[in-house]
Design a protein around this motif. Structure first.
Motif, mmCIF file in Angstrom:
data_model
loop_
_atom_site.group_PDB
_atom_site.id
_atom_site.type_symbol
_atom_site.label_atom_id
_atom_site.label_comp_id
_atom_site.label_asym_id
_atom_site.label_seq_id
_atom_site.Cartn_x
_atom_site.Cartn_y
_atom_site.Cartn_z
ATOM 1 N N ARG A 1 12.598 -9.069 -15.792
ATOM 2 C CA ARG A 1 12.033 -10.418 -15.736
ATOM 3 C C ARG A 1 12.056 -10.974 -14.335
ATOM 4 O O ARG A 1 11.404 -11.946 -14.042
ATOM 5 N N SER B 1 6.191 -6.272 -15.742
ATOM 6 C CA SER B 1 6.658 -7.079 -16.870
ATOM 7 C C SER B 1 5.863 -6.659 -18.098
ATOM 8 O O SER B 1 4.631 -6.690 -18.085
ATOM 9 N N LEU C 1 9.198 -14.328 -16.536
ATOM 10 C CA LEU C 1 8.394 -14.556 -17.730
ATOM 11 C C LEU C 1 9.030 -15.673 -18.549
ATOM 12 O O LEU C 1 10.230 -15.650 -18.815
ATOM 13 N N TYR D 1 4.155 -17.257 -16.402
ATOM 14 C CA TYR D 1 5.146 -16.753 -15.455
ATOM 15 C C TYR D 1 5.425 -17.793 -14.380
ATOM 16 O O TYR D 1 4.500 -18.476 -13.912
#
Length: 538
Positions: free
Chosen positions: A3, A102, A390, A423
């Motif tokens: 992340r 991601s 994220l 994001y």
């Protein structure tokens, strides 16, 4: 899935290394099968299982003048090399550092937002553990371009926040519009209805009965309905029945539902799937619709056992699950996990209007599936991106190297849906050029043939301020900041949350109120009212 990116530089790889990576990716692509029985249930895994085999690079895209190619793969085992990036003209020819990928399974659930609104309207702040930001974000209509056929369109945009070098980047996926009732495949729906004592509370069973009655009148003659009830034990009240001239039987079964005793959710799920499999129709959409407060207290209350039953029937018979949550006390976590393992999604209803929308509009319109095991992978460019995060999707994470492993579970999506992922991205000082490439992969629901679609975004596409961006992005940001504030555990609601540029609830309430006035959108007005309630309670 990672992340957060790092400030590590992209390594130099020679021609030989690049060729080896390409060959390895090709071998892995040919080795990926669509055997659903080998599914590993990635949606219930929150850890990153990277390692071992080499991930597969994203497909090359045709490049226009000055466009940079950005492959969505990594080196074997996630190893990182040092040195300067290698370029060929304006095209970046190497795969990104693994920390810049991601990957997640798609999610169209909205129950978390509905339950939060219900809780706030009753004068209570929701438990932070029930707040899933992606479900807040995906509760609002978006105007993404729609694809012509099955599959997805991919839209990537963003805007700057008030924090220096931080932006919000939105990845938007959309399916084709829902077909008219007459054009979709027939449906075989098994309703599993909680008739435990807790369902006697106003706004639970009575609400479901009214909405189900309306829905029965709106379904087609060639659709089929079965009804299973459960309290301390489960009973098939109505076997799979083709509507045709039998709507009266269905109405009688619905009208005869009465609250009884305790909640044996395990028995309800078990009997519901048995009934669905017995009445399964080839060429139809076979779905279990679970209506419950998901507060299991009798019989098999072990979540893993219940979940395994759902997963097994999904794999063997392709029966999907749609969870409808009700009640002020609601087993949110269990319902969400059931739907995840059942290749479906969840929603929450608290009013007659909610219930009619879900049963009479959403369910008939979205009976059909256009994509199975859909996953998204976003590759950020290390030359322009310093780090990223994220927002949400905590239990939807997929290991980066499993993006093209079609045995790994993804999300199921129907026509008329949009999926949004947001994001928080910190760009490098003076960054210019390619920012990210987003790719969605899915299987055809009938043939299980894999397909992919990609979209890119450049740094110059980021609007100056998220509060001056287009309507959709402003609504997305507002919903995300709201969820972020509700998840704040230290009570500092008016000092911003953990997201970059997060305003306090007072400021967010003012911005949401202004947005509702400008858009004249009823859903945005409800969002503004929920934020106002939270600000008053905080």
């Amino acid at each position: 899935m990672n992340r957060y990116g790092t400030d590590g530089k992209r390594g130099r790889r020679g021609t030989t290394a690049l060729l080896a990576l390409t060959l390895a990716g090709g071998l892995l692509l040919t080795g990926c099968g669509g055997d659903d029985d080998a599914s590993s249930g990635a949606k219930d895994t929150t850890s990153d299982s990277r390692g071992g085999s080499a991930p597969m690079p994203a497909p090359d895209r045709p490049r226009g003048e000055g466009e940079q190619r950005y492959d969505g793969g990594t080196s074997s085992g996630g190893a990182r090399e040092s040195g300067e990036g290698e370029k060929n003209g304006d095209s970046r020819e190497i795969a990104p550092d693994p920390d810049y990928l991601s990957t997640f399974a798609l999610d169209v659930d909205t129950a978390s937002y509905g339950y939060a609104r219900r809780t706030l309207s009753e004068g209570r702040l929701p438990d932070p553990s029930t707040v899933r930001p992606e479900e807040f974000v995906n509760s609002f209509r978006q105007d993404y371009e729609r694809p012509d056929g099955d599959g997805f369109s991919v839209t990537v945009d963003g805007a700057r926040t008030d924090d220096e070098d931080w932006s919000l980047v939105r990845v938007g996926l959309a399916t084709r519009p829902a077909e008219r009732q007459s054009e979709r495949p027939p449906a075989a729906l098994t309703f599993v209805i909680d008739v435990s004592g807790s369902m006697a509370e106003p706004g639970r069973l009575d609400l479901a009965q009214e909405a189900l009655g309306t829905m029965t009148d709106r379904l087609r003659d060639d659709d089929s309905v079965a009804i299973v009830t459960f309290s301390d034990e489960a009973e098939t009240v109505l076997p799979m029945t083709r509507l045709g001239d039998h709507r009266g039987r269905v109405h009688d079964a619905i009208d005869g539902l009465e609250p009884m005793e305790s909640t044996n959710l395990g028995a309800g799920v078990d009997t519901g799937y048995e009934t669905a499999v017995e009445g399964r129709r080839e060429g139809a959409t076979n779905r279990v619709v679970l209506v419950s407060d998901a507060l299991a207290n009798t019989g098999d209350t072990d979540a893993d056992t219940i979940l395994e039953r759902v997963a097994t029937e999904r794999r063997e018979h392709g029966v999907t699950l749609f969870g409808v949550g009700v009640g002020s006390d609601y087993g949110d976590a269990l319902m969400e996990r059931l739907a995840d393992r059942g290749d479906g999604h969840t929603t929450y209803v608290s009013t007659t209007e909610d219930a009619r929308e879900v049963f009479s509009e959403q369910l008939p319109r979205h009976i059909e599936l256009t994509a199975r095991d859909a996953k998204a992978q976003v590759a950020f460019d290390p030359e322009t991106v310093a780090e990223f995060r994220l927002v949400g999707y905590d239990n939807r994470q997929v290991a980066d190297e499993d993006f093209r492993d079609d045995r790994v579970d993804g999300g199921e999506v129907g026509p008329g849906h949009t999926v949004t992922a947001l994001y928080a991205v910190r760009t490098r000082s003076g960054a210019d050029g390619h920012l990210a490439t987003a790719t969605v992969r899915w299987l055809d629901p009938d043939s299980r043939t894999p397909h992919e679609e990609s979209g890119v975004v450049e740094t110059d596409a980021l609007d100056d301020s998220v509060w001056d961006a287009d309507r959709g992005l402003r609504v997305t940001a507002t919903a995300a900041y709201f969820a972020d504030a509700l998840r704040t555990s230290d009570g500092g609601y008016d000092h911003g949350g953990s997201l970059p540029g997060a305003p306090g609830l007072s400021e967010l309430s003012e911005r949401a109120d202004g947005l509702a006035d400008r858009t004249e959108d009823e859903d945005v007005r409800e969002l503004a009212e929920a934020i106002e309630d939270a600000n008053r309670l905080a």
